[in-house]
Structures are given as structure tokens and as C-alpha cells.
Design a protein around this motif. Structure first.
Motif, short mmCIF file in Angstrom:
data_model
loop_
_atom_site.label_atom_id
_atom_site.label_comp_id
_atom_site.label_asym_id
_atom_site.label_seq_id
_atom_site.Cartn_x
_atom_site.Cartn_y
_atom_site.Cartn_z
N ASN A 1 1.27 -0.82 0.32
CA ASN A 1 0.15 0.18 -0.14
C ASN A 1 0.95 1.06 0.14
O ASN A 1 0.64 2.22 -0.84
CB ASN A 1 -0.78 -0.02 1.18
N ALA A 2 1.86 1.39 0.66
CA ALA A 2 2.68 2.52 1.05
C ALA A 2 3.18 2.45 -0.72
O ALA A 2 3.39 3.94 -1.04
CB ALA A 2 4.30 1.82 2.02
N ILE A 3 3.88 2.22 -1.67
CA ILE A 3 4.32 2.00 -2.65
C ILE A 3 2.44 2.70 -3.65
O ILE A 3 3.01 3.82 -4.21
CB ILE A 3 5.04 0.81 -3.55
N VAL A 4 1.54 1.90 -3.21
CA VAL A 4 0.91 2.23 -4.36
C VAL A 4 0.50 3.84 -4.26
O VAL A 4 0.29 4.80 -4.99
CB VAL A 4 -0.59 1.12 -4.30
N TYR A 5 0.24 3.86 -2.64
CA TYR A 5 0.36 5.13 -2.40
C TYR A 5 0.74 6.26 -2.50
O TYR A 5 0.15 7.64 -2.87
CB TYR A 5 -0.75 4.76 -0.99
N ARG A 6 1.73 6.42 -2.44
CA ARG A 6 2.73 7.28 -3.25
C ARG A 6 2.47 7.88 -3.77
O ARG A 6 2.97 9.26 -4.54
CB ARG A 6 4.10 6.84 -2.52
N LEU A 7 2.74 6.65 -4.61
CA LEU A 7 3.19 7.36 -6.41
C LEU A 7 1.16 7.67 -6.38
O LEU A 7 1.24 8.72 -7.14
CB LEU A 7 2.61 5.80 -7.21
N VAL A 8 -0.14 6.81 -6.52
CA VAL A 8 -1.42 7.93 -5.58
C VAL A 8 -1.23 9.40 -5.75
O VAL A 8 -1.80 9.84 -6.20
CB VAL A 8 -2.36 7.77 -5.19
N ALA A 9 -1.20 9.87 -4.31
CA ALA A 9 -0.29 10.96 -4.29
C ALA A 9 0.29 12.26 -4.68
O ALA A 9 0.31 12.95 -5.46
CB ALA A 9 -0.18 11.43 -3.15
N GLN A 10 1.65 11.01 -5.56
CA GLN A 10 2.74 12.52 -6.49
C GLN A 10 1.71 12.62 -7.19
O GLN A 10 1.47 13.90 -7.70
CB GLN A 10 3.43 11.13 -6.77
N TYR A 11 0.71 12.05 -8.15
CA TYR A 11 -0.41 12.42 -9.27
C TYR A 11 -1.91 13.13 -8.31
O TYR A 11 -1.99 12.89 -9.57
CB TYR A 11 -0.68 11.15 -10.18
N ASN A 12 -1.72 13.38 -7.09
CA ASN A 12 -2.82 14.20 -6.87
C ASN A 12 -4.22 13.72 -7.39
O ASN A 12 -5.51 13.75 -7.43
CB ASN A 12 -2.89 15.33 -7.66
N GLY A 13 -4.13 12.17 -6.48
CA GLY A 13 -4.94 11.23 -6.91
C GLY A 13 -5.37 10.74 -5.71
O GLY A 13 -5.56 12.30 -4.62
N SER A 14 -6.77 9.67 -5.80
CA SER A 14 -7.21 9.40 -3.89
C SER A 14 -6.98 7.98 -4.25
O SER A 14 -7.37 6.80 -4.88
CB SER A 14 -8.88 9.36 -4.46
N ILE A 15 -7.08 7.78 -2.77
CA ILE A 15 -6.50 5.91 -1.91
C ILE A 15 -8.04 5.30 -2.20
O ILE A 15 -8.61 3.96 -2.20
CB ILE A 15 -6.26 6.33 -0.68
N SER A 16 -9.22 6.37 -1.92
CA SER A 16 -10.82 5.61 -2.79
C SER A 16 -11.07 6.15 -3.33
O SER A 16 -12.05 7.68 -3.73
CB SER A 16 -11.44 5.68 -1.23
N ALA A 17 -12.03 5.75 -4.48
CA ALA A 17 -12.26 6.05 -5.75
C ALA A 17 -13.96 6.19 -5.94
O ALA A 17 -14.96 7.17 -5.20
CB ALA A 17 -12.19 5.79 -7.07
N GLU A 18 -14.67 4.42 -5.37
CA GLU A 18 -15.97 4.22 -5.17
C GLU A 18 -16.44 3.04 -4.19
O GLU A 18 -17.41 3.24 -3.66
CB GLU A 18 -16.07 3.79 -6.29
#
Length: 470
Positions: A403-420
Motif C-alpha cells: 500500500n505504501a508504494i501504491v498510495y505514495r504514487l497515487v498522492a504524487q499524481y494528486n489522486g485518491s486512495i478511495s474512488a468508489e
């Protein structure tokens, strides 16, 4: 055990509306079998009036309430903790009221009405309720609203938040907020309904809703297309939107590992590609008018764009066969075994770079990783799931690191850890890491104002309010 509470509870609830002991077991285990709790009982009210009585009794005795609408949560949002001190309030019997206003293009329903029932009622009035996902037959509208659920048609119609015009909500003290307004313009102060959509029952219990309906499309065109890469898929999406506008209703990205799982576990499903492409897109256009013309237009666009390995459905049966491939991916994953699941959103144009960078990092750390990526590319929502083929039995030991890897990159692209899928129990620690201190303080302030006793679905979304914000 609070015997006085249970005595009063039994006195106000007819016998078939209250469950104890082993009868509560199905309500205490979440759909993914990750979270299991215990409850004092399961109460199943039939009306808003019964719900109000339950909430007032719980408030008087300081009993936590766990709302449950179909028990299809993927994040443990509807599962009680292990203390056995909470009351599950299941909405399955609040399913009697369905009213369609064809002139206003709205439908008003009880919270326990299923998504499929809403779709059917809308269809009977020659209208469309566009929300659509795999659990339509079992998920209930109250739960769908509580998680701001999405599905395959969000690209054109939006999440449940955009499909909601009004709500009736029972607040933490038993007060009813009467917000059942079927208005598209209502600028009288704060839009209070939006507090409860996506709040997972932590601020109040949704009892009824007014939802948007749309004219029923009469023309559909569906295609399954081999694309060289996610970047090509994004280019296709933009080209289609430029040519046909909001007739692009769904736009799904599917990776080769998804197709491989389908071949292994559902060989009866026909896949037109041989061999399987690295990536493919499943898309649908819809509009009024004639399907043949829309099919012809889509085929011409794909031909002109150079997609030589594209299959445009020529009839409804072929379209259903294509959609069946997409719909069975989650079940194929379940049969395959345990995986680390992510429901993330990224700005659409950044998805190709995210997919490349995230896969490279994960494979470097976990060479046996099998990444099953698919989802709603049109609205930026990916279901990004990872199997460890050599460590299946131990996979949850690696969850935090993955999760740390995935969520760090999500945050780097100004994304969200929960979409739906919401936050529930599963992501509340991560939420505290990936939302700012100011955002968390605002959320906690709203929670404190609406639920001062902390009785509404405690332990979900937010960490303990007594915990300091870093």
C-alpha cells in the motif's frame, strides 16, 4: 449486557424484526470475509418511524449503531467491532416505498430498496437510472449513498452524489432531517445532503432518497478493442469525446492478467482475441435514435483511427457477451485467491505513467507479483490489485508495504486512495496519512457536531477522535 436496553428494544420491535445470537452471524461478517465482529442484536425496522425509535433508544442508552444496507461493503464499513456492544441496524425491510415522477425525472425510494429494483421501476416508466455495478441485485440504495458508489456509467452520469437530489436522514438524536426535495436548483444555504452521501453512516442514517432519472436511451453501440497501451486508450477516449461528446457512456480499461484469469476460471466466456492483448478497452456509446446508425458511426471512428483489432457488437447479445467479460473479473479474482486490492483514482492523463511507474516499483520489490489492473478509465478510477504467487498464504503480511508504494504514487499524481468503495475500517489509517491536517480537522468537527456521543458507526472512516492529528 445492557438488559434494560434489550428489554425496551424487544418491546418496540416485532419478533421477526429483531435477531439475536447465531442469527446475527451473516450480518457480522463482511463480504470479503476480512472483518468479523459481534453485535448485541440486529434490528430491522420497516419504516422511518421505527428507525427513529431505535435511534432514540440507542442514544438514551449510549449504544453504538452500525447501519447495514445489503452488506456489500468492500472496506468493512458495515461490520461491527468485536466488542459485541453495538446494534446493527439492517435496512432490508425498509423497501416498500418506490414513487416515480416521470415529469420531474425523479424516483423516491426507501433506503432498503435495491439498486436493481430502482433500475426496474425506472425502466417501467420508460426512464433510466444509470447507476450500475455488479452487486445491483443485493446492494441497497442507502448503502450505495453512504459510500457514494460509482460503477461503469460514472463517466456520463456521475457517482451517487451526482444522482441524488434529496434525502431524508435520521440524525444521531433521533431527529429527522426532512430533505426529500426533487429540485435541481435550490440555493438556500449549505447543501446538507452532501454531508451524508459518502459518510458511511457516521453522521446520520439515510432513510429515503430522491434520485435523478434520465430519458431511456434507445441506441447503443458497444466495442471491445485491442489497444497497444493505456496511453493509446486515453488518446482513443479523447478522440471519441471530441467526435460524439457525452454519448461516451462507459470506457473500461482491461489488462491481460484479467483476461488470463477469465480464461482460467470461466473458459465458457468467449474472448474474441487470440492471443490476449496486453491491454484492451471496453466502451459503450448510448443515445436516442437508432442503434444501427450509432454502431456504424463507432465502427467508422475506430477504422479511421487505425484500430485493426476491434470488435464492434452487432446486436444486444454480442454486447452482453463483451460486458460479461468485464463483470466476471472480480469473481475470477476471488476464485484465484487472496489479493491486495486498491480502489484508486488518478487524473486520466496521468494514468499511463502511474501504471508504468507503479508496476516497475512493485516488481522490483516483489518479483512474483501478478498485477491485475482494470477499471473505469473514463473517470480515472482504477481497480489495482496484486497477487503474490509465491506468498499467497502470507500476502497480508506485505499489505502495508505494498500500500505504501501504491498510495505514495497515487498522492504524487494528486489522486485518491478511495474512488468508489469508501474508507470503512480498511483505509481509515491511510486516510489520516493522505489527507491534510486541516481536512481531517474539518471532518472531525462535522462528526462532533452531528454525532457528539460518537454512536453513529464508530470506528469507520475517521480514527478515534481523541487521537492527535499529526
Amino acid at each position: 449486557m445492557p438488559s434494560n436496553f434489550l428489554t425496551q428494544l424487544q418491546s418496540m420491535t416485532e419478533s421477526h424484526g429483531l435477531l439475536f445470537g447465531e442469527n446475527t452471524a451473516p450480518y457480522c461478517l463482511d463480504q470479503r470475509r476480512r472483518f468479523q465482529g459481534q453485535a448485541l442484536a440486529v434490528a430491522r425496522p420497516k419504516s422511518t418511524e421505527q428507525l427513529v425509535e431505535l435511534v432514540k433508544l440507542c442514544a438514551e442508552h449510549h449504544i453504538a449503531m452500525v447501519p447495514q444496507g445489503g452488506n456489500t461493503s468492500l472496506c468493512g464499513a458495515a461490520t461491527p467491532d468485536s466488542s459485541g456492544h453495538s446494534l446493527i441496524i439492517a435496512f432490508e425491510r425498509m423497501n416498500q416505498f418506490i414513487e416515480v415522477d416521470a415529469d420531474n425525472n425523479t424516483i423516491t425510494v426507501d433506503a432498503g430498496v435495491t439498486l436493481q429494483q430502482v433500475q426496474t421501476a425506472a425502466l417501467a416508466a420508460n426512464r433510466l437510472f444509470p447507476a450500475n455495478w455488479g452487486a445491483a441485485a443485493s446492494c441497497q440504495i442507502g448503502g450505495a449513498l453512504a459510500t457514494n458508489a460509482g460503477g461503469v456509467n460514472v463517466l456520463r452520469y456521475g457517482n451517487m452524489r451526482e444522482l441524488t437530489l434529496g434525502l431524508e436522514v435520521v440524525l444521531a438524536d433521533g431527529t429527522i432531517w426532512h430533505g426529500l426535495r426533487g429540485l435541481r436548483k435550490d440555493n438556500t444555504g449549505y447543501d446538507l445532503k452532501q454531508l451524508f452521501v459518502g459518510a458511511e453512516g457516521t453522521l446520520g442514517l439515510i432513510s429515503r432518497a430522491v434520485l435523478r432519472l434520465y430519458p431511456l436511451p434507445t441506441a447503443h453501440a458497444t466495442a471491445l478493442i485491442d489497444v497497444d497501451s493505456p496511453a493509446v486508450a486515453v488518446e482513443l477516449l479523447r478522440d471519441l469525446q471530441a467526435k460524439v461528446g457525452d454519448r461516451v457512456t462507459s470506457f473500461e480499461l482491461i489488462s491481460r492478467p484479467c483476461l488470463d484469469l477469465l480464461k482460467r476460471h470461466f473458459p465458457e466466456l468467449q474472448q474474441p482475441f487470440s492471443p490476449s492483448p496486453a491491454w484492451c478497452v471496453l466502451l459503450e456509446l448510448s443515445d436516442g435514435g437508432n442503434s444501427e446508425q450509432l454502431i456504424s458511426q463507432l465502427a467508422e471512428i475506430l477504422f479511421d483511427a487505425g484500430f485493426s483489432n476491434a470488435y464492434v457488437a452487432q446486436n444486444q447479445r454480442q454486447a452482453q457477451d463483451f460486458w460479461r467479460l468485464r463483470e466476471r473479473i472480480p469473481e475470477a479474482q476471488r476464485i484465484e485467491g487472496v489479493s491486495i486490492k486498491h480502489d484508486i483514482s488518478i487524473p486520466v492523463g496521468d494514468i499511463p505513467r502511474f501504471l508504468t511507474e507503479c508496476q516497475n516499483e512493485l516488481i522490483q520489490q516483489y518479483p512474483d507479483a501478478n498485477i491485475v489492473a482494470f477499471g473505469h478509465l473514463g473517470d480515472g478510477n482504477l481497480h489495482y490489485n496484486l497477487f503474490l504467487t509465491e506468498k499467497t498464504a502470507l500476502i497480508y503480511q506485505f499489505e502495508l508495504a505494498i500500500n505504501a508504494i501504491v498510495y505514495r504514487l497515487v498522492a504524487q499524481y494528486n489522486g485518491s486512495i478511495s474512488a468508489e468503495h469508501g474508507i470503512g475500517q480498511l483505509k481509515k489509517q491511510s486516510l489520516s496519512q493522505y489527507r491534510t491536517a486541516t481536512e481531517l480537522l474539518m471532518m472531525r468537527s462535522i462528526k462532533q457536531a452531528l454525532d457528539p456521543q460518537q454512536l453513529m458507526n464508530p470506528g469507520k472512516v475517521l480514527l478515534d477522535l481523541n487521537q492527535q492529528i499529526d
